[in-house]
Design a protein around this motif. Structure first.
Motif, PDB file in Angstrom:
ATOM      1  N   LEU A 132       0.504  -1.671   0.255  1.00  9.48           N
ATOM      2  CA  LEU A 132      -0.060   0.459  -0.117  1.00  9.48           C
ATOM      3  C   LEU A 132       0.453   1.649   0.472  1.00  9.48           C
ATOM      4  O   LEU A 132       0.631   2.510  -0.587  1.00  9.48           O
ATOM      5  CB  LEU A 132      -0.755  -0.558   1.156  1.00  9.48           C
ATOM      6  N   SER A 133       2.104   1.469   0.586  1.00 13.47           N
ATOM      7  CA  SER A 133       2.301   2.320   0.789  1.00 13.47           C
ATOM      8  C   SER A 133       3.428   2.846  -0.561  1.00 13.47           C
ATOM      9  O   SER A 133       3.862   3.611  -0.267  1.00 13.47           O
ATOM     10  CB  SER A 133       3.538   2.494   2.165  1.00 13.47           C
ATOM     11  N   THR A 134       3.459   1.679  -1.625  1.00 12.14           N
ATOM     12  CA  THR A 134       3.862   2.311  -2.235  1.00 12.14           C
ATOM     13  C   THR A 134       3.026   2.945  -3.339  1.00 12.14           C
ATOM     14  O   THR A 134       3.659   3.792  -4.575  1.00 12.14           O
ATOM     15  CB  THR A 134       3.980   0.492  -4.299  1.00 12.14           C
ATOM     16  N   LEU A 135       1.877   2.923  -2.826  1.00 10.31           N
ATOM     17  CA  LEU A 135       1.071   4.809  -3.895  1.00 10.31           C
ATOM     18  C   LEU A 135       1.364   5.918  -3.671  1.00 10.31           C
ATOM     19  O   LEU A 135       1.203   6.198  -1.724  1.00 10.31           O
ATOM     20  CB  LEU A 135      -0.606   4.234  -2.928  1.00 10.31           C
ATOM     21  N   ALA A 136       2.514   6.796  -3.988  1.00 12.98           N
ATOM     22  CA  ALA A 136       2.489   7.596  -3.525  1.00 12.98           C
ATOM     23  C   ALA A 136       1.382   8.934  -2.869  1.00 12.98           C
ATOM     24  O   ALA A 136       1.777   9.479  -2.000  1.00 12.98           O
ATOM     25  CB  ALA A 136       3.363   8.663  -4.572  1.00 12.98           C
ATOM     26  N   SER A 137       0.400   8.625  -3.327  1.00 13.91           N
ATOM     27  CA  SER A 137      -0.227   9.562  -3.533  1.00 13.91           C
ATOM     28  C   SER A 137      -1.314   9.609  -2.201  1.00 13.91           C
ATOM     29  O   SER A 137      -1.582   8.013  -2.342  1.00 13.91           O
ATOM     30  CB  SER A 137      -1.783   9.707  -4.192  1.00 13.91           C
ATOM     31  N   PRO A 138      -1.375  10.144  -0.468  1.00  9.25           N
ATOM     32  CA  PRO A 138      -2.481   9.250   0.284  1.00  9.25           C
ATOM     33  C   PRO A 138      -4.092   9.421   0.283  1.00  9.25           C
ATOM     34  O   PRO A 138      -4.328   8.752  -0.107  1.00  9.25           O
ATOM     35  CB  PRO A 138      -2.660  10.793   1.447  1.00  9.25           C
ATOM     36  N   TRP A 139      -4.107  10.160  -1.432  1.00  8.39           N
ATOM     37  CA  TRP A 139      -5.663  10.220  -1.440  1.00  8.39           C
ATOM     38  C   TRP A 139      -6.101   8.497  -2.125  1.00  8.39           C
ATOM     39  O   TRP A 139      -6.552   8.137  -2.062  1.00  8.39           O
ATOM     40  CB  TRP A 139      -6.227  11.127  -2.493  1.00  8.39           C
ATOM     41  N   ALA A 140      -4.980   7.697  -3.091  1.00  9.69           N
ATOM     42  CA  ALA A 140      -4.919   6.888  -4.031  1.00  9.69           C
ATOM     43  C   ALA A 140      -4.876   5.246  -2.511  1.00  9.69           C
ATOM     44  O   ALA A 140      -5.901   5.017  -3.110  1.00  9.69           O
ATOM     45  CB  ALA A 140      -3.708   6.422  -4.715  1.00  9.69           C
ATOM     46  N   ARG A 141      -4.354   5.776  -1.578  1.00 10.16           N
ATOM     47  CA  ARG A 141      -3.994   4.714  -0.787  1.00 10.16           C
ATOM     48  C   ARG A 141      -5.852   4.775  -0.055  1.00 10.16           C
ATOM     49  O   ARG A 141      -6.526   4.111   0.522  1.00 10.16           O
ATOM     50  CB  ARG A 141      -2.712   5.184   0.717  1.00 10.16           C
ATOM     51  N   ARG A 142      -6.403   6.326   0.400  1.00 11.08           N
ATOM     52  CA  ARG A 142      -7.472   6.587   0.821  1.00 11.08           C
ATOM     53  C   ARG A 142      -8.458   5.416   0.255  1.00 11.08           C
ATOM     54  O   ARG A 142      -9.524   5.303   0.892  1.00 11.08           O
ATOM     55  CB  ARG A 142      -7.790   7.693   1.169  1.00 11.08           C
ATOM     56  N   GLY A 143      -8.745   6.000  -0.820  1.00 12.73           N
ATOM     57  CA  GLY A 143      -9.399   5.585  -2.436  1.00 12.73           C
ATOM     58  C   GLY A 143      -9.285   4.297  -2.198  1.00 12.73           C
ATOM     59  O   GLY A 143     -10.400   3.452  -1.689  1.00 12.73           O
ATOM     60  N   VAL A 144      -8.375   2.938  -1.690  1.00 15.94           N
ATOM     61  CA  VAL A 144      -8.204   1.912  -1.336  1.00 15.94           C
ATOM     62  C   VAL A 144      -8.151   1.904  -0.282  1.00 15.94           C
ATOM     63  O   VAL A 144      -9.203   0.267  -0.297  1.00 15.94           O
ATOM     64  CB  VAL A 144      -6.693   1.826  -2.030  1.00 15.94           C
ATOM     65  N   GLY A 153     -10.669   2.886   1.487  1.00 15.65           N
ATOM     66  CA  GLY A 153     -12.173   2.888   1.289  1.00 15.65           C
ATOM     67  C   GLY A 153     -13.286   2.062   0.088  1.00 15.65           C
ATOM     68  O   GLY A 153     -14.279   1.424   1.249  1.00 15.65           O
ATOM     69  N   PHE A 154     -12.290   1.084  -0.467  1.00 14.96           N
ATOM     70  CA  PHE A 154     -13.508   0.423  -1.625  1.00 14.96           C
ATOM     71  C   PHE A 154     -12.902  -0.686  -0.185  1.00 14.96           C
ATOM     72  O   PHE A 154     -13.796  -1.529  -0.632  1.00 14.96           O
ATOM     73  CB  PHE A 154     -12.492   0.360  -2.050  1.00 14.96           C
ATOM     74  N   THR A 155     -12.026  -1.280   0.338  1.00 14.89           N
ATOM     75  CA  THR A 155     -11.433  -2.625   0.924  1.00 14.89           C
ATOM     76  C   THR A 155     -12.591  -2.416   1.872  1.00 14.89           C
ATOM     77  O   THR A 155     -13.439  -3.442   2.464  1.00 14.89           O
ATOM     78  CB  THR A 155      -9.768  -2.496   1.744  1.00 14.89           C
ATOM     79  N   ALA A 156     -13.103  -1.064   2.737  1.00 12.35           N
ATOM     80  CA  ALA A 156     -14.051  -1.089   3.922  1.00 12.35           C
ATOM     81  C   ALA A 156     -14.770  -1.668   3.366  1.00 12.35           C
ATOM     82  O   ALA A 156     -15.459  -1.675   4.322  1.00 12.35           O
ATOM     83  CB  ALA A 156     -13.229  -0.104   4.143  1.00 12.35           C
ATOM     84  N   MET A 157     -15.933  -0.754   2.288  1.00 12.62           N
ATOM     85  CA  MET A 157     -17.468  -1.492   1.125  1.00 12.62           C
ATOM     86  C   MET A 157     -17.211  -2.301   1.520  1.00 12.62           C
ATOM     87  O   MET A 157     -17.936  -3.166   1.368  1.00 12.62           O
ATOM     88  CB  MET A 157     -16.949   0.175   0.568  1.00 12.62           C
ATOM     89  N   ALA A 158     -16.096  -3.275   0.769  1.00  7.60           N
ATOM     90  CA  ALA A 158     -15.941  -4.289   0.232  1.00  7.60           C
ATOM     91  C   ALA A 158     -15.910  -5.698   1.101  1.00  7.60           C
ATOM     92  O   ALA A 158     -16.687  -5.839   1.226  1.00  7.60           O
ATOM     93  CB  ALA A 158     -14.626  -4.779  -0.188  1.00  7.60           C
ATOM     94  N   ALA A 159     -15.530  -5.096   2.264  1.00 12.03           N
ATOM     95  CA  ALA A 159     -15.784  -6.093   3.754  1.00 12.03           C
ATOM     96  C   ALA A 159     -17.223  -5.481   3.844  1.00 12.03           C
ATOM     97  O   ALA A 159     -18.036  -6.570   4.609  1.00 12.03           O
ATOM     98  CB  ALA A 159     -14.474  -5.875   4.172  1.00 12.03           C
ATOM     99  N   ALA A 160     -17.563  -4.344   4.779  1.00 16.73           N
ATOM    100  CA  ALA A 160     -19.452  -4.044   4.834  1.00 16.73           C
ATOM    101  C   ALA A 160     -19.822  -5.218   3.846  1.00 16.73           C
ATOM    102  O   ALA A 160     -21.245  -5.587   4.358  1.00 16.73           O
ATOM    103  CB  ALA A 160     -18.869  -2.539   4.531  1.00 16.73           C
ATOM    104  N   ILE A 161     -20.233  -4.806   2.755  1.00 14.55           N
ATOM    105  CA  ILE A 161     -21.068  -5.677   1.954  1.00 14.55           C
ATOM    106  C   ILE A 161     -20.770  -7.163   2.051  1.00 14.55           C
ATOM    107  O   ILE A 161     -21.850  -8.044   2.543  1.00 14.55           O
ATOM    108  CB  ILE A 161     -20.284  -5.895   0.410  1.00 14.55           C
TER     109      ILE A 161
END
Length: 632
Positions: free
Chosen positions: A444-456, A458-466
């Motif tokens: 995850l830390s290879t993603l330089a943009s903090p918004w990219a990490r937050r997006g990943v 966020g998608f992870t949390a949404m998929a886990a919740a589903i």
């Protein structure tokens, strides 16, 4: 006001001395981590403290069980003595975990979903009665037999699985149950083990290079897998055994110091002593441990680690080998030309009956279908599916990382988590997705943009919740919704759901008994936990298969035996209902496990074949009918 006070007293009484035991265990864990691993990283000290505390609890249970002193007082006293002794040893180092860096705003969505998942399992463990099949069938009966007789002498050796399987996790359950006045909270015992597994995953993720918060997210995410989530509030042992395997993997992959090698041995011993399919994984993982330790010049620590592993986990295998010529008796095992004798074929254990949802085909096909199944029916005993979309996304990332780093040790450790009779069955390989998440988190830390990490994330949390939303209904089985339990009295609660339909008839029968009286049952009662009331106020006695008329006469002559749950037409049933002085029992009801439609169709197909038995004979053989009799 008075009502609130009464409710408060009831709530307090339900917990027994468990809060005191949890406090003592926490102190012991913190101190053991500081004493044994003073120069290790904080997360490793915390993990060692948790695992070694489980080892201490298991050891206390085993020692007290051997001297027939297995009860609440000696157990809490032994735990207190260990906690006090650990505080006497002078070590300035503390665990030193920092939650500020472990939970950041970046991983907060994943943390929130995971905390909600654990909270749901805690509520299910609190409100629901014990209702899962294996918990009722043999995990908790082992606990009850040991507690009622204050030792292991009362555990019947001829009862399937109870007298032969390894019981490290059940010994921990035993310690948990001894602190409680009844079984209201016994299903919560595996939740702390799940948290230990999550901590081990975080340790592995940090070793792989993940940031602290990303490592925490990997561990928490594992708790949301349906195959893990649905088993947390149960007295199955797969999550607990997996936690020990993950801890062993974490210490195996850590710097090969003497302390880490011995720590790995403790975790391996608990894993070896928890499941009969553990020896394969233990052998592979210990080989990695030995090679790494040998290269580091830690010969003595390798020997110590192996000795601890065998001491904690090998007892049942040695006894079975001596008694039956098969270390995993009663399961029949074929290793090429070598056939280890047993009463139960391995195929029968893996299929777990004709009604269990499962995939067919060769092993590679079964693995592919099971791991990729996103529409598998959610149940606490996942035979296929239950790993979810996030596992499928993380898997290629983890594999690519192992290949890129050319880490043979890491690759072999991952293979060790798949070393089971059937890696297509998710509950047998729960450690594998945990390590996959740990390795994926390091990228995850290879993603330089903090918004990219937050997006990943966020998608992870949404998929886990589903995934949790879809799995949630299975948390309560065939019973009413979880919210309905808040308005039930105790009788309604324990009768609400069971593994084989509502068990109210059994509870009503046991209510006719006086404290100290005995229920005698045989193998026709598949869910033998139903022979006890929730507070263990009465006892249970196992009637061996093939009991003679003389055995029946002896059992019926005991005035303490006031209830029988035995096979219809068995010698003891005939004697109990016979004429004259022996006819001292009256029949309350007949009982037989429900025959699922798939099993009925399979039996009917067999009955139509020229060599097949009659349908009724097949049903009676596979699902024997029992009768519940009460002394007049």
């Amino acid at each position: 006001m008075v009502g609130r006070m009464v409710w408060s007293l009831e709530e307090t009484s339900r917990w027994g001395v468990l809060p005191v035991a949890i406090l003592l265990a926490s102190v012991l864990g913190v101190r053991l981590g500081a004493i044994a691993l003073p120069r290790s990283l904080p997360r490793e000290r915390a993990l060692f403290g948790a695992v070694s505390t489980i080892a201490v609890l298991v050891t206390i249970v085993r020692v007290l069980g051997r001297v027939e002193a297995l009860s609440r007082g000696p157990m809490i006293g032994g735990l207190a003595a260990c906690a006090i002794a650990s505080m006497i040893v002078r070590r300035q180092r503390r665990v030193g975990l920092s939650w500020q860096q472990a939970i950041t705003t970046e991983v907060l969505p994943v943390a929130a979903v995971s905390i909600a998942a654990v909270a749901a399992t805690a509520l299910a463990a609190y409100f629901l009665p014990v209702w899962q099949w294996d918990g009722l069938g043999y995990h908790l009966p082992y606990v009850n037999f040991a507690l009622q007789d204050r030792g292991f002498a009362g555990v019947p050796e001829d009862m399937a699985y109870l007298g032969t399987y390894p019981h490290a996790i059940e010994d921990y359950f035993l310690a948990w149950r001894a602190m409680l006045p009844d079984d209201r909270l016994v299903d919560a015992a595996q939740i702390p083990l799940g948290l230990i597994g999550a901590l081990a995953i975080a340790v592995i993720a940090r070793q792989a290079g993940a940031r602290r918060d990303h490592a925490t997210a990997a561990g928490l995410l594992w708790l949301t897998l349906p195959a893990v989530f649905l088993q947390l509030p149960t007295n199955y042992i797969d999550v607990g055994a997996t936690a020990m395997l993950l801890a062993a993997a974490a210490f195996t992959l850590a710097e090969p110091t003497n302390d880490h090698l011995v720590a790995a041995g403790i975790a391996l011993g608990l894993f070896l002593g928890s499941k009969p399919n553990a020896p394969m994984g233990v052998t592979v993982l210990f080989a990695v441990l030995a090679v790494r330790g040998w290269k580091a010049g830690r010969r003595g620590a390798i020997v110590a680690s192996g000795a601890v592993t065998l001491l904690l986990g090998a007892e049942s295998y040695v006894l079975n080998l001596v008694r039956h010529g098969n270390p995993i008796w009663p399961v029949q095992m074929k290793l090429g030309p070598i056939v280890l004798p047993g009463d139960v074929p391995m195929a029968a254990v893996l299929s777990s009956g004709c009604a269990s949802p499962r995939v067919e085909g060769s092993l590679p096909i079964r693995i592919f279908r099971s791991w990729t199944a996103l529409d598998a029916p959610p149940i606490f005993d996942m035979r296929y599916g239950g790993l979810g979309i996030l596992f499928l996304v993380a898997l290629p990332i983890a594999i690519a990382l192992v290949v890129r780093r050319r880490s043979i040790a890491l690759a072999v450790v991952m293979l060790a988590t798949l070393a089971s009779p059937d890696p297509a069955i998710p509950r047998y390989i729960l450690a594998f997705p945990g390590i996959v998440f740990a390795l994926a988190a390091s990228q995850l830390s290879t993603l330089a943009s903090p918004w990219a990490r937050r997006g990943v994330l966020g998608f992870t949390a949404m998929a886990a919740a589903i995934g949790l939303w879809r799995a949630y209904p299975a948390l309560v089985g065939e019973g009413p919704p979880l919210a309905d339990y808040r308005h039930m009295n105790e009788k309604e609660r324990i009768d609400a759901v069971g593994a084989d339909g509502p068990p109210g008839r059994f509870h009503d029968a046991l209510a006719k008994m006086k404290p100290g009286e005995t229920t005698a049952f045989d193998s026709s009662l598949e869910l033998s936990y139903l022979a006890w009331p929730p507070d263990l106020s009465t006892r249970a006695l196992h009637v061996p298969d093939g009991a003679s008329e003389a055995d029946a006469t002896r059992i019926l002559a005991d005035p303490k035996v006031s209830m029988l749950i035995v096979g219809e037409g068995s010698p003891i049933a005939k004697a109990a209902l016979g004429q004259g002085d022996e006819g001292r029992f009256t029949q309350l009801f007949r009982c037989r496990s429900r025959v699922p439609p798939a099993c009925l169709a399979e039996a009917a197909t067999g009955a139509k074949e020229p060599s097949g038995e009659k349908l009724l004979d097949i049903l009676n053989q596979r699902w024997p009918s029992c009768v519940v009799l009460h002394r007049k």
